[in-house]
Design a protein around this motif. Structure first.
Motif, PDB file in Angstrom:
ATOM      1  N   ALA A  64       1.216  -1.365  -0.007  1.00 15.16           N
ATOM      2  CA  ALA A  64      -0.028  -0.070  -0.235  1.00 15.16           C
ATOM      3  C   ALA A  64       0.440   1.423  -0.152  1.00 15.16           C
ATOM      4  CB  ALA A  64      -1.198  -0.207   1.334  1.00 15.16           C
ATOM      5  N   ALA A  67       1.568   2.009  -3.841  1.00 11.09           N
ATOM      6  CA  ALA A  67       1.119   2.124  -3.894  1.00 11.09           C
ATOM      7  C   ALA A  67       0.905   3.654  -4.235  1.00 11.09           C
ATOM      8  CB  ALA A  67      -0.189   1.332  -3.794  1.00 11.09           C
ATOM      9  N   ARG A  68       0.837   4.452  -3.258  1.00  9.42           N
ATOM     10  CA  ARG A  68       1.260   5.261  -2.506  1.00  9.42           C
ATOM     11  C   ARG A  68       1.959   6.093  -4.114  1.00  9.42           C
ATOM     12  NH1 ARG A  68      -1.529   4.083   1.666  1.00  9.42           N
ATOM     13  NH2 ARG A  68       0.416   4.463   3.085  1.00  9.42           N
TER      14      ARG A  68
END
Length: 129
Positions: A64, A67-68
Motif C-alpha cells: 500500500a 501504491a501511494r
C-alpha cells in the motif's frame, strides 16, 4: 523449491527507487532487475537472477505504501519525462496519458508493475501483503 523475493514496499519512494529495491531483492546490493516496464517483463522470463525453472514468487510487503509512491503523481512525473524524449508521432497519445494521470485517472505505475509481476513466469508469482 520455490524461491521468494521480498520487495520491501516501505523503501519504494518513486519509480527510480523501485528499480533499486526490486534489483536488490532478486540479485543483492546493486542488483539489476529492469529499469523500465519492458525490461521488467523481460527479466521475469529468467536469466536475470530468477530461477531458470520459473519457480519463484515476489512477495510485495507494505505494498500500500508503494501504491501511494507509484500513484498518479509519480505516473504523471514519469509521463512528463517520457514526453520530452518522445518521437513527435507518439506525443499526442503520451500527452493523453499524462493528462489522465494529472486528473487522477487511468492506470498508475503501481498498477502496471503489478500487472507485469502478476502475469510473470508462472501463476501465483505475486503476493501482495
Amino acid at each position: 523449491m520455490t524461491v521468494t523475493y521480498v520487495i520491501d514496499g516501505s523503501r519504494v519512494t518513486g519509480l527510480e527507487r523501485f528499480w533499486e529495491v526490486i534489483g536488490e531483492a532478486v540479485n543483492g546490493p546493486g542488483g539489476y532487475f529492469g529499469r523500465n516496464l519492458d525490461a521488467l517483463a523481460d527479466c521475469l522470463g529468467g536469466g536475470m537472477g530468477t530461477p531458470d525453472d520459473g519457480d519463484f514468487v515476489f512477495e510485495w510487503r507494505d505494498h500500500a505504501l508503494s501504491a501511494r509512491a507509484l500513484g498518479h503523481q509519480e505516473t504523471a512525473r514519469q509521463q512528463r519525462r517520457s514526453l520530452e524524449r518522445a518521437h513527435p508521432t507518439n506525443r499526442p497519445a503520451m500527452q493523453e496519458r499524462l493528462d489522465e494521470a494529472l486528473a487522477g485517472r487511468g492506470p498508475t505505475l503501481f498498477d502496471l508493475i503489478v500487472e507485469i509481476l502478476a502475469q510473470g513466469a508462472t501463476p501465483g508469482t505475486l503476493r501482495l501483503s
